[in-house]
Design a protein around this motif. Structure first.
Motif, mmCIF file in Angstrom:
data_model
loop_
_atom_site.group_PDB
_atom_site.id
_atom_site.type_symbol
_atom_site.label_atom_id
_atom_site.label_comp_id
_atom_site.label_asym_id
_atom_site.label_seq_id
_atom_site.Cartn_x
_atom_site.Cartn_y
_atom_site.Cartn_z
ATOM 1 N N THR A 1 0.692 -1.272 0.085
ATOM 2 C CA THR A 1 -0.104 0.055 0.044
ATOM 3 C C THR A 1 0.773 1.205 0.085
ATOM 4 O O THR A 1 0.484 2.298 -0.821
ATOM 5 C CB THR A 1 -0.939 0.168 1.264
ATOM 6 N N LEU B 1 0.804 3.990 -2.656
ATOM 7 C CA LEU B 1 0.560 5.731 -2.077
ATOM 8 C C LEU B 1 1.712 6.503 -2.931
ATOM 9 O O LEU B 1 1.315 7.638 -3.322
ATOM 10 C CB LEU B 1 0.703 5.731 -0.677
ATOM 11 N N ALA C 1 -2.578 5.950 3.783
ATOM 12 C CA ALA C 1 -2.923 4.788 2.588
ATOM 13 C C ALA C 1 -4.103 3.943 3.441
ATOM 14 O O ALA C 1 -3.634 3.686 4.680
ATOM 15 C CB ALA C 1 -1.829 3.972 2.303
#
Length: 231
Positions: free
Chosen positions: A7, A11, A38
Motif C-alpha cells: 500500500t 501511495l 493509505a
C-alpha cells in the motif's frame, strides 16, 4: 506495519500522479509538512514528514541539553498519532505501530563525497594507463601536471561541500500503522497536530484508498479535514 508495504508503494505512485492537482510541496519549506495516508481494508498507514523548525523551533544540531530535551519531547509526542490526528470514535481505531525520528542531510553529503572519491580514482587510473604509452620524461611531466590538476580539483570539491554543509536542514519523519474496526466511519480528521506545534502552519495531505486518491491542504486556522466519503 509490514502488511502495508504494498500500500505504501501504491501511495507513492499516487502522490506523483496527482501532483498537478495539488500545490507542489517544496523540498524544504518552513511551516509546511506532508502527511501521506493509505487505507487498505481495516488497516491505515500514515507517513509524516515535517521540517525540524516546525516541531522544535530550530534546525541546527542539538547544541545543549535543552535542545536535546526539546527533540526528545517532540519525538514522544509524534509517536502518538491518534493524539495528533484525531479520528471519529465510531471508527474504533487502535495504533499497531508508530516510529518517529529526527533526520538530517549528513547521509546525503557523505554519499556525494564517496561519489567524488570514486570518480577521482577512476579518472586517475585512466590517465595512468594512457601515460604508460608515452616517453618516461613525458610521463613524469604528465604525472606532475595530473597531480597539480587533481589537487586543485579535489580542493574545489571540498570547498563546494563545505559551502553546502553550512546549510543544515533537519526534519522529523514518522510512520504509523492503525487498525480500524469501522474505517467507513472516518468522515473527518481533526488535526490536533497544530495545537501541539505552534510553528506548523500547513500540512499537504495525500490519501489513497479503495475509492481512489485525493489531495488536500489542511491549515492551522482550519484544522479539520472533511473526507466526504474518501474512505
Amino acid at each position: 506495519m509490514r502488511a502495508l508495504a504494498l500500500t505504501a508503494i501504491a501511495l507513492v505512485l499516487s502522490t506523483q500522479a496527482q501532483s498537478a492537482e495539488t500545490r507542489q510541496l517544496s523540498a524544504h519549506e518552513h511551516g509546511v509538512g506532508a502527511l501521506n495516508i493509505a487505507v487498505e481494508g481495516n488497516e491505515i498507514l500514515m507517513e509524516l514528514e515535517v521540517p525540524g523548525a516546525d516541531i522544535v523551533g530550530f534546525e541546527h544540531e542539538a547544541e545543549s541539553a535543552e535542545d536535546r530535551a526539546k527533540i526528545d519531547a517532540a519525538i514522544a509526542i509524534l509517536a502518538k498519532p491518534l493524539e495528533l490526528f484525531v479520528l471519529p470514535a465510531a471508527a474504533k481505531c487502535t495504533v499497531t505501530g508508530a516510529t518517529a525520528a529526527l533526520i538530517g542531510d549528513e547521509d546525503h553529503d557523505d554519499h556525494d563525497h564517496d561519489g567524488h572519491a570514486k570518480d577521482d580514482d577512476h579518472d586517475h587510473d585512466e590517465h595512468a594507463k594512457d601515460d604508460d604509452h608515452d616517453h618516461d620524461e613525458h610521463a613524469k611531466d604528465d604525472d606532475h601536471d595530473h597531480d597539480e590538476a587533481h589537487k586543485e580539483g579535489h580542493d574545489e570539491d571540498h570547498a563546494d561541500h563545505a559551502d553546502h554543509g553550512e546549510e543544515h536542514h533537519t526534519e522529523f519523519h514518522a510512520e504509523y500503522g492503525l487498525n480500524c474496526a469501522a474505517p467507513e466511519a472516518i468522515d473527518k480528521i481533526d488535526f490536533a497536530y497544530f495545537a501541539q506545534f505552534p510553528n506548523a502552519r500547513e500540512l499537504v495531505v495525500q490519501m489513497i484508498s479503495g475509492k481512489g486518491s485525493n489531495g488536500f491542504e489542511v491549515e492551522r486556522d482550519k484544522p479539520t479535514l472533511s473526507l466526504n466519503g474518501a474512505i
